[in-house]
Design a protein around this motif. Structure first.
Motif, PDB file in Angstrom:
ATOM      1  N   LYS A  80       7.245  -1.200  10.247  1.00  0.00           N
ATOM      2  CA  LYS A  80       6.768  -1.947   9.085  1.00  0.00           C
ATOM      3  C   LYS A  80       6.682  -1.023   7.879  1.00  0.00           C
ATOM      4  N   ILE A  81       6.969  -1.581   6.715  1.00  0.00           N
ATOM      5  CA  ILE A  81       6.807  -0.860   5.461  1.00  0.00           C
ATOM      6  C   ILE A  81       5.697  -1.547   4.682  1.00  0.00           C
ATOM      7  N   THR A  82       4.738  -0.753   4.202  1.00  0.00           N
ATOM      8  CA  THR A  82       3.587  -1.293   3.482  1.00  0.00           C
ATOM      9  C   THR A  82       3.412  -0.564   2.158  1.00  0.00           C
ATOM     10  N   THR A  83       2.541  -1.133   1.315  1.00  0.00           N
ATOM     11  CA  THR A  83       2.190  -0.505   0.046  1.00  0.00           C
ATOM     12  C   THR A  83       0.677  -0.502  -0.116  1.00  0.00           C
ATOM     13  N   ILE A  84       0.200   0.414  -0.916  1.00  0.00           N
ATOM     14  CA  ILE A  84      -1.195   0.417  -1.344  1.00  0.00           C
ATOM     15  C   ILE A  84      -1.211   0.919  -2.788  1.00  0.00           C
ATOM     16  N   SER A  85      -1.854   0.163  -3.661  1.00  0.00           N
ATOM     17  CA  SER A  85      -1.922   0.517  -5.084  1.00  0.00           C
ATOM     18  C   SER A  85      -3.371   0.714  -5.491  1.00  0.00           C
ATOM     19  N   PHE A  86      -3.596   1.810  -6.201  1.00  0.00           N
ATOM     20  CA  PHE A  86      -4.920   2.119  -6.711  1.00  0.00           C
ATOM     21  C   PHE A  86      -4.899   1.980  -8.222  1.00  0.00           C
ATOM     22  N   LEU A  87      -5.773   1.138  -8.738  1.00  0.00           N
ATOM     23  CA  LEU A  87      -5.876   0.891 -10.172  1.00  0.00           C
ATOM     24  C   LEU A  87      -6.711   1.988 -10.808  1.00  0.00           C
ATOM     25  N   LYS A  88      -6.098   2.734 -11.738  1.00  0.00           N
ATOM     26  CA  LYS A  88      -6.786   3.849 -12.386  1.00  0.00           C
ATOM     27  C   LYS A  88      -7.135   3.490 -13.814  1.00  0.00           C
ATOM     28  N   SER A  89      -8.303   3.934 -14.226  1.00  0.00           N
ATOM     29  CA  SER A  89      -8.768   3.769 -15.595  1.00  0.00           C
ATOM     30  C   SER A  89      -9.374   5.100 -16.026  1.00  0.00           C
ATOM     31  N   GLY A  90      -8.620   5.894 -16.757  1.00  0.00           N
ATOM     32  CA  GLY A  90      -9.094   7.224 -17.134  1.00  0.00           C
ATOM     33  C   GLY A  90      -9.343   8.072 -15.912  1.00  0.00           C
ATOM     34  N   ASP A  91     -10.564   8.597 -15.775  1.00  0.00           N
ATOM     35  CA  ASP A  91     -10.934   9.438 -14.634  1.00  0.00           C
ATOM     36  C   ASP A  91     -11.594   8.631 -13.518  1.00  0.00           C
ATOM     37  N   SER A  92     -11.351   7.315 -13.498  1.00  0.00           N
ATOM     38  CA  SER A  92     -11.962   6.436 -12.503  1.00  0.00           C
ATOM     39  C   SER A  92     -10.898   5.596 -11.802  1.00  0.00           C
ATOM     40  N   VAL A  93     -11.293   5.026 -10.675  1.00  0.00           N
ATOM     41  CA  VAL A  93     -10.397   4.172  -9.903  1.00  0.00           C
ATOM     42  C   VAL A  93     -11.186   2.958  -9.413  1.00  0.00           C
ATOM     43  N   TYR A  94     -10.523   1.803  -9.411  1.00  0.00           N
ATOM     44  CA  TYR A  94     -11.137   0.590  -8.879  1.00  0.00           C
ATOM     45  C   TYR A  94     -10.918   0.543  -7.370  1.00  0.00           C
ATOM     46  N   LEU A  95     -11.988   0.273  -6.626  1.00  0.00           N
ATOM     47  CA  LEU A  95     -11.918   0.079  -5.185  1.00  0.00           C
ATOM     48  C   LEU A  95     -12.607  -1.230  -4.853  1.00  0.00           C
ATOM     49  N   SER A  96     -12.126  -1.878  -3.811  1.00  0.00           N
ATOM     50  CA  SER A  96     -12.655  -3.181  -3.429  1.00  0.00           C
ATOM     51  C   SER A  96     -12.948  -3.211  -1.935  1.00  0.00           C
ATOM     52  N   ASP A  97     -14.005  -3.926  -1.552  1.00  0.00           N
ATOM     53  CA  ASP A  97     -14.300  -4.142  -0.134  1.00  0.00           C
ATOM     54  C   ASP A  97     -13.253  -5.059   0.465  1.00  0.00           C
ATOM     55  N   LYS A  98     -12.677  -4.637   1.585  1.00  0.00           N
ATOM     56  CA  LYS A  98     -11.714  -5.472   2.318  1.00  0.00           C
ATOM     57  C   LYS A  98     -12.521  -6.505   3.093  1.00  0.00           C
ATOM     58  N   LYS A  99     -12.221  -7.782   2.864  1.00  0.00           N
ATOM     59  CA  LYS A  99     -13.018  -8.868   3.442  1.00  0.00           C
ATOM     60  C   LYS A  99     -12.477  -9.399   4.768  1.00  0.00           C
ATOM     61  N   ARG A 100     -11.173  -9.154   5.042  1.00  0.00           N
ATOM     62  CA  ARG A 100     -10.614  -9.652   6.306  1.00  0.00           C
ATOM     63  C   ARG A 100      -9.394  -8.815   6.678  1.00  0.00           C
ATOM     64  N   GLY A 101      -8.973  -8.943   7.926  1.00  0.00           N
ATOM     65  CA  GLY A 101      -7.789  -8.237   8.385  1.00  0.00           C
ATOM     66  C   GLY A 101      -8.048  -6.765   8.683  1.00  0.00           C
ATOM     67  N   PHE A 102      -6.966  -6.034   8.801  1.00  0.00           N
ATOM     68  CA  PHE A 102      -6.996  -4.610   9.117  1.00  0.00           C
ATOM     69  C   PHE A 102      -7.795  -3.865   8.049  1.00  0.00           C
ATOM     70  N   GLY A 103      -8.827  -3.143   8.422  1.00  0.00           N
ATOM     71  CA  GLY A 103      -9.647  -2.381   7.480  1.00  0.00           C
ATOM     72  C   GLY A 103     -10.843  -3.129   6.931  1.00  0.00           C
ATOM     73  N   THR A 104     -11.185  -4.277   7.515  1.00  0.00           N
ATOM     74  CA  THR A 104     -12.330  -5.064   7.045  1.00  0.00           C
ATOM     75  C   THR A 104     -13.581  -4.199   6.944  1.00  0.00           C
ATOM     76  N   GLY A 105     -14.299  -4.364   5.818  1.00  0.00           N
ATOM     77  CA  GLY A 105     -15.560  -3.664   5.629  1.00  0.00           C
ATOM     78  C   GLY A 105     -15.452  -2.317   4.941  1.00  0.00           C
ATOM     79  N   TYR A 106     -14.245  -1.884   4.662  1.00  0.00           N
ATOM     80  CA  TYR A 106     -14.051  -0.599   3.993  1.00  0.00           C
ATOM     81  C   TYR A 106     -13.544  -0.805   2.569  1.00  0.00           C
ATOM     82  N   LEU A 107     -13.825   0.173   1.706  1.00  0.00           N
ATOM     83  CA  LEU A 107     -13.287   0.158   0.350  1.00  0.00           C
ATOM     84  C   LEU A 107     -11.822   0.586   0.381  1.00  0.00           C
TER      85      LEU A 107
END
Length: 116
Positions: free
Chosen positions: A2-29
């Protein structure tokens, strides 16, 4: 494999992270991503996942590929993940069925213990 992607949204010296609500990695940022669909390019998959999971529109020229990570199970290459930084997009961040509304974190002080 399988080929997958992951994108991190950057704003200056910060990055947006989100809680995974379902599927592989649930409960992690995490950033935004998933599996590449048949006939889709890696960039196309990253752009689609950003639209589906965050409600954002990005273009290929705004994807900065920073890594490709290969995952193995013993000798079997099970998937590769293309990692992008994105610092320019259109639209407003939103919560989706898979990802909670994102929070902004300083890159110098990331909550690694909560990250996938």
């Amino acid at each position: 494999m399988k080929i997958t992607t992951i994108s991190f949204l950057k704003s200056g010296d910060s990055v947006y992270l989100s809680d995974k609500k379902r599927g592989f990695g649930t409960g992690y940022l995490n950033g935004y991503g998933g599996k590449m669909m048949e006939g889709e390019s890696v960039d196309g998959a990253a752009i689609r996942e950003l639209r589906e999971e965050a409600g954002l529109i990005a273009s290929s020229e705004n994807l900065q590929k920073v890594a490709v990570i290969d995952f193995f199970d013993g000798d079997e290459h099970i998937f590769e993940c293309h990692v992008f930084f994105v610092s320019k997009w259109e639209g407003e961040l939103k919560e989706s069925e898979e990802m909670a509304y994102p929070q902004l974190y300083m890159c110098a002080n990331l909550p690694y213990e909560k990250m996938w």
